[in-house]
Write a protein that holds these residues in place. Sequence first.
Motif, PDB file in Angstrom:
ATOM      1  N   UNK A  13      30.235  44.073  40.582  1.00 19.08           N
ATOM      2  CA  UNK A  13      29.991  45.165  41.519  1.00 19.08           C
ATOM      3  C   UNK A  13      28.993  46.187  40.984  1.00 19.08           C
ATOM      4  N   UNK A  14      29.211  46.693  39.773  1.00 16.16           N
ATOM      5  CA  UNK A  14      28.380  47.790  39.264  1.00 16.16           C
ATOM      6  C   UNK A  14      27.444  47.381  38.127  1.00 16.16           C
ATOM      7  N   UNK A  19      34.465  44.400  29.102  1.00 12.61           N
ATOM      8  CA  UNK A  19      35.192  44.105  27.860  1.00 12.61           C
ATOM      9  C   UNK A  19      36.564  43.570  28.235  1.00 12.61           C
ATOM     10  N   UNK A  20      37.124  42.770  27.356  1.00 15.05           N
ATOM     11  CA  UNK A  20      38.462  42.237  27.625  1.00 15.05           C
ATOM     12  C   UNK A  20      38.434  40.731  27.749  1.00 15.05           C
ATOM     13  N   UNK A  21      39.253  40.223  28.654  1.00 12.36           N
ATOM     14  CA  UNK A  21      39.388  38.784  28.833  1.00 12.36           C
ATOM     15  C   UNK A  21      38.047  38.110  29.126  1.00 12.36           C
ATOM     16  N   UNK A  27      34.825  45.446  35.989  1.00 16.43           N
ATOM     17  CA  UNK A  27      35.171  46.358  34.900  1.00 16.43           C
ATOM     18  C   UNK A  27      36.459  47.128  35.188  1.00 16.43           C
ATOM     19  N   UNK A  28      36.841  47.284  36.468  1.00 11.65           N
ATOM     20  CA  UNK A  28      38.084  47.993  36.799  1.00 11.65           C
ATOM     21  C   UNK A  28      38.533  47.614  38.219  1.00 11.65           C
ATOM     22  N   UNK A  29      39.688  48.128  38.621  1.00 13.75           N
ATOM     23  CA  UNK A  29      40.240  47.810  39.945  1.00 13.75           C
ATOM     24  C   UNK A  29      39.361  48.334  41.079  1.00 13.75           C
ATOM     25  N   UNK A  30      38.763  49.501  40.884  1.00 13.37           N
ATOM     26  CA  UNK A  30      37.896  50.064  41.921  1.00 13.37           C
ATOM     27  C   UNK A  30      36.742  49.096  42.231  1.00 13.37           C
ATOM     28  N   UNK A  32      36.586  45.869  41.604  1.00 13.19           N
ATOM     29  CA  UNK A  32      37.130  44.637  42.189  1.00 13.19           C
ATOM     30  C   UNK A  32      37.382  44.825  43.681  1.00 13.19           C
ATOM     31  N   UNK A  33      38.043  45.923  44.043  1.00 13.85           N
ATOM     32  CA  UNK A  33      38.332  46.188  45.457  1.00 13.85           C
ATOM     33  C   UNK A  33      37.052  46.404  46.258  1.00 13.85           C
ATOM     34  N   UNK A  34      36.136  47.184  45.719  1.00  9.19           N
ATOM     35  CA  UNK A  34      34.882  47.463  46.428  1.00  9.19           C
ATOM     36  C   UNK A  34      34.081  46.186  46.658  1.00  9.19           C
ATOM     37  N   UNK A  35      33.980  45.364  45.629  1.00  6.23           N
ATOM     38  CA  UNK A  35      33.238  44.113  45.750  1.00  6.23           C
ATOM     39  C   UNK A  35      33.870  43.209  46.811  1.00  6.23           C
ATOM     40  N   UNK A  36      35.187  43.051  46.759  1.00 10.55           N
ATOM     41  CA  UNK A  36      35.866  42.179  47.722  1.00 10.55           C
ATOM     42  C   UNK A  36      35.779  42.727  49.138  1.00 10.55           C
ATOM     43  N   UNK A  37      35.891  44.039  49.321  1.00 10.78           N
ATOM     44  CA  UNK A  37      35.757  44.632  50.653  1.00 10.78           C
ATOM     45  C   UNK A  37      34.353  44.433  51.201  1.00 10.78           C
TER      46      UNK A  37
END
Length: 139
Positions: A13-14, A19-21, A27-30, A32-37
Motif C-alpha cells: 500500500x505505502x 520488517x517481521x515475517x 507494514x500495518x493493519x491500516x 492492509x485494510x486500505x489496500x484491500x478496500x
Amino acid sequence: MEIEKPETKKCLHCAKPITGRLDKKYCNDYCRNSYNNQTKRAGDKQIQEVNSIIRKNRRILKTLCPAGKATVSKELLDSMEYNYRFFSGIYRSSAPSKLVYFICYDYAFSPLNEEGKNMALIVEKEDHFNDFFENPWSA
C-alpha cells in the motif's frame, strides 16, 4: 566473498520497508485494510454502477405507483430517465394476459400498447412473482 543482503520487501500500500515475517505484505493493519478496500472498490465498480441504475429505476417506479398499481405513458418514464436495459428480474404472467414484467427489486412494470400509445403498467411486486422461475433454456 561478499554476502548478498536479501531484498527488503515493501508494503503493497505505502511502499515502506516491511520488517517481521517473510510472508508479510503490509507494514500495518491500516495499510492492509486500505489496500484491500481500494482493490475491492476497483473490482466492484461495474457492479455498483449497475446496482445504482436499478435503484434509480426502482425509485422512478415507486414514485409513479403510490397506490400499488398505476398505468403511465412511456414518455413519462423517458422524461424521468428510466433505463430499460437494467432490471433485477423478469416475470411472465400466464394466460390470458401473458404480460412480461421487468422487475426492479420490489416494483415492476409491463409494457402495454393501449390504443396505439406506448404505456407502462407499474405494480408493486406481488408474492407470486417470487414463485416463478424463468429458465432461459426452456422453450
